[in-house]
Design a protein around this motif. Structure first.
Motif, short mmCIF file in Angstrom:
data_model
loop_
_atom_site.label_atom_id
_atom_site.label_comp_id
_atom_site.label_asym_id
_atom_site.label_seq_id
_atom_site.Cartn_x
_atom_site.Cartn_y
_atom_site.Cartn_z
N ASP A 550 54.28 -54.17 -23.49
CA ASP A 550 55.14 -55.25 -24.00
C ASP A 550 54.72 -55.66 -25.41
O ASP A 550 55.57 -55.95 -26.26
N ARG A 553 56.00 -53.08 -27.74
CA ARG A 553 57.46 -53.23 -27.87
C ARG A 553 57.80 -54.36 -28.85
O ARG A 553 58.77 -54.28 -29.62
N ARG A 575 59.81 -47.40 -31.81
CA ARG A 575 60.63 -48.60 -31.64
C ARG A 575 61.99 -48.25 -31.00
O ARG A 575 62.51 -49.01 -30.18
N LEU A 578 61.44 -47.68 -27.24
CA LEU A 578 61.06 -48.88 -26.47
C LEU A 578 62.11 -49.96 -26.55
O LEU A 578 61.96 -50.99 -25.88
#
Length: 578
Positions: A550, A553, A575, A578
């Motif tokens: 996370d 991300r 990027r 994700l």
């Protein structure tokens, strides 16, 4: 036993090197070594001190064990002292023993290195250097194909395992060799371990010559190295004589005695520089009359029997032990009691370290008093670590007499569960089951310390009760540094040595758990594995930098590029994925 009984028993003993045990009905009272078993045991008919006289009076039998060499007698004595903890011996509390080689009594015997031989097995040793023993056992298996696998792995196989494929086993499990042929190979192995060096040296020499003729010089060199170990295996390694100028490694020992406890400090010097310091605790019989010299002799035997000896030992006073003198002399170790100069200064420094070491022992004594325990010498600390239930792990660290015993640290992966109590219950249950089933080679602890408060302690106590392992357990809550027991919780003064000891154990358990959690977390499969350009090392760097998938991300392209191995193209791809 009286003097006449001792003389009568001594007359039945051989005039050979070995070890003897004085025993009562229940336990070993004393273990000793001898160059001549008959003469040494006979000397106990006229004990030299009241302590020895009492030991002889309590004994009901004398149990001898003959060894091939004086060195083996020395090592066997150290093994037996650590196994039986005899009341009348000085005992080093490091809980280690020395390696033996055993051939089990199975239909198809197994060869293995062990510190605790199986019932019925034929054991050889003990030996001083495990590395040399491993080399020899591997060479024996390569030459004679004796199995080294567990009974579980051996039973019910349809095809040979990898050991057969790489030439370490003749696969009796699947009938690749007849039982008669296998037993003949085992007898050859037994012959080597009994002293027939040629049984192994001759095949190795032939293989080395063949490799040389084929110009396979790497294999020839490997055979040469094995041959050197094999040919020196039964003669103590052929120690070279070292002159004072050759003394690169020097150990300096200092010892102090306080009641039934002694502390030995060791300073290790290499090429004139102090590179290592440590302290060790020994149990001393209440009425021991041998003093510092006896403590030093016991320490040297039990400590160095498993480790490389230094070129020289510097001591505060001389010991009186002829067998130990002979062993050190055969290993070319110079022993000195310096009176002045730099060496005397080093001995004084070792003595200061030994005196300072008593403070750690005081912490264990104070803890035992505070908790009304017989002893708090050996403590195991437990903690769990996870990230919201993911990559859950547990740590089990050991402290002996106030110092970390890192060889006895253990760690375990746990089922991923976001519940500290359930994780602690699972961790302690795992340790308890191993202890109850005899699968944990470590001695039982005097105390378990749980990192946490009442909830964690109750979970641990529940696990102990369920498994049936009767060991005291307490908790130490971080927020208020409160000690939690089954009878309630309380606080100790900030300067209390028992509090400091618990904090050290708790903090080390926490450090070890977090370290393992980070390792496991970085190894788990994540969606990062599917991103082109992201390999295992880059994935680890990303997780360490941003904490989780996370976190990766949420990072910008520019932030991602601050991680080594992530360029603009990879960051853009990352990027997008994700």
């Amino acid at each position: 036993m009286d003097g006449a009984s001792v003389r009568e028993r001594a007359n039945d003993l051989p005039r050979e090197p070995g070890v003897y045990q004085f025993r009562d009905d229940d336990a070993t009272l004393y273990v000793g070594k001898a160059v001549d078993l008959r003469d040494r045991v006979r000397s106990y008919a006229d004990p030299r001190s009241r302590r020895i006289e009492r030991m002889v009076e309590r004994s009901v039998e004398i149990e001898p064990a003959v060894t091939e060499t004086e060195t083996q007698a020395l090592l066997l004595e150290a093994n037996l002292i650590k196994r039986h903890q005899p009341r009348y011996n000085v005992r080093l509390k490091d809980d280690k023993s020395y390696p033996l080689v055993q051939l089990t009594d199975h239909e198809f015997p197994r060869i293995e290195i062990t510190r605790d031989p199986d019932p019925g097995a034929t054991a050889f040793g003990p030996y001083t250097e495990r590395g040399r023993v491993e080399t020899v056992v591997k060479a024996l298996r390569e030459t004679y194909g004796v199995r080294g696998c567990s009974d579980h792995k051996f039973a019910g196989r349809d095809r040979p395992c990898l050991d057969h494929d790489i030439g370490l086993c003749t696969a009796p499990c699947t009938g690749e060799i007849s039982r008669d042929g296998y037993v003949a190979d085992v007898e050859s192995v037994e012959g080597f371990l009994e002293g027939s060096t040629g049984v192994l040296a001759d095949p190795l020499r032939r293989e080395m010559d063949r490799a040389t003729e084929e110009q396979n010089f790497e294999r020839a060199a490997n055979c040469r190295d094995k041959l050197e170990v094999v040919e020196s295996f039964h003669d103590g390694g052929g120690a070279a004589v070292a002159s004072a100028a050759d003394e690169r490694w020097i150990d300096v020992l200092g010892a102090v005695i306080e009641g039934d406890r002694a502390t030995v400090a060791r300073l290790h010097s290499e090429d004139g520089q102090l590179v290592e310091r440590d302290r060790h605790t020994l149990s001393v019989p209440d009425d021991d009359t041998d003093g510092i010299g006896g403590v030093l002799a016991a320490f040297i035997v039990q400590y160095y029997a498993e480790r490389s000896l230094p070129d020289a030992l510097l001591l505060p006073e001389r010991f009186s032990d002829d067998e130990l003198d002979a062993w050190l002399d055969s290993e070319a170790v110079a022993v000195r009691v310096p009176g002045a100069g730099r060496e005397a200064t080093l001995v004084e420094l070792a003595l200061k370290n030994a005196r300072r070491g008593r403070g750690r022992a005081d912490g264990t004594a104070a803890l035992a008093d505070a908790l009304d325990l017989e002893s708090a010498s050996r403590i195991e600390g437990f903690d769990v670590s996870h990230a919201q239930g993911r990559a859950a792990v547990g740590s089990d660290v050991t402290f002996l007499d106030g110092d970390p015993e890192k060889t006895d640290y253990r760690r375990k992966k746990l089922d991923d569960e976001n519940d500290d109590y359930a994780n602690m219950r699972a961790l302690v249950a795992w340790r308890a089951r191993r202890a109850v089933e005899g699968r944990d080679e470590r001695p039982e602890p005097d105390l378990l310390l749980i990192d946490g408060g009442e909830g964690q302690l109750n979970a641990a106590r529940d696990a102990l009760a369920t498994v049936g392992w009767d060991v005291p357990a307490i908790g130490l809550a971080k927020a208020e540094e409160r000690v939690v027991t089954a009878d309630g919780s309380f606080e100790w003064p900030d300067d209390a040595p028992e509090r400091h000891l618990l904090q050290r154990v708790r903090d080390e358990a926490h450090r070890f758990a977090v370290q393992y959690h980070q390792t496991v977390r970085d190894e788990v499969s994540t969606v990062l594995d599917d991103v082109p350009g992201i390999g295992p090392q880059t994935r680890r760097r990303l997780l360490r930098r941003f904490g989780s998938v996370d976190g990766v991300r949420a990072a910008s392209t520019e932030e991602l590029q601050t991680v080594t191995g992530v360029g603009e193209e990879t960051a853009t791809t990352l990027r997008a994925r994700l």
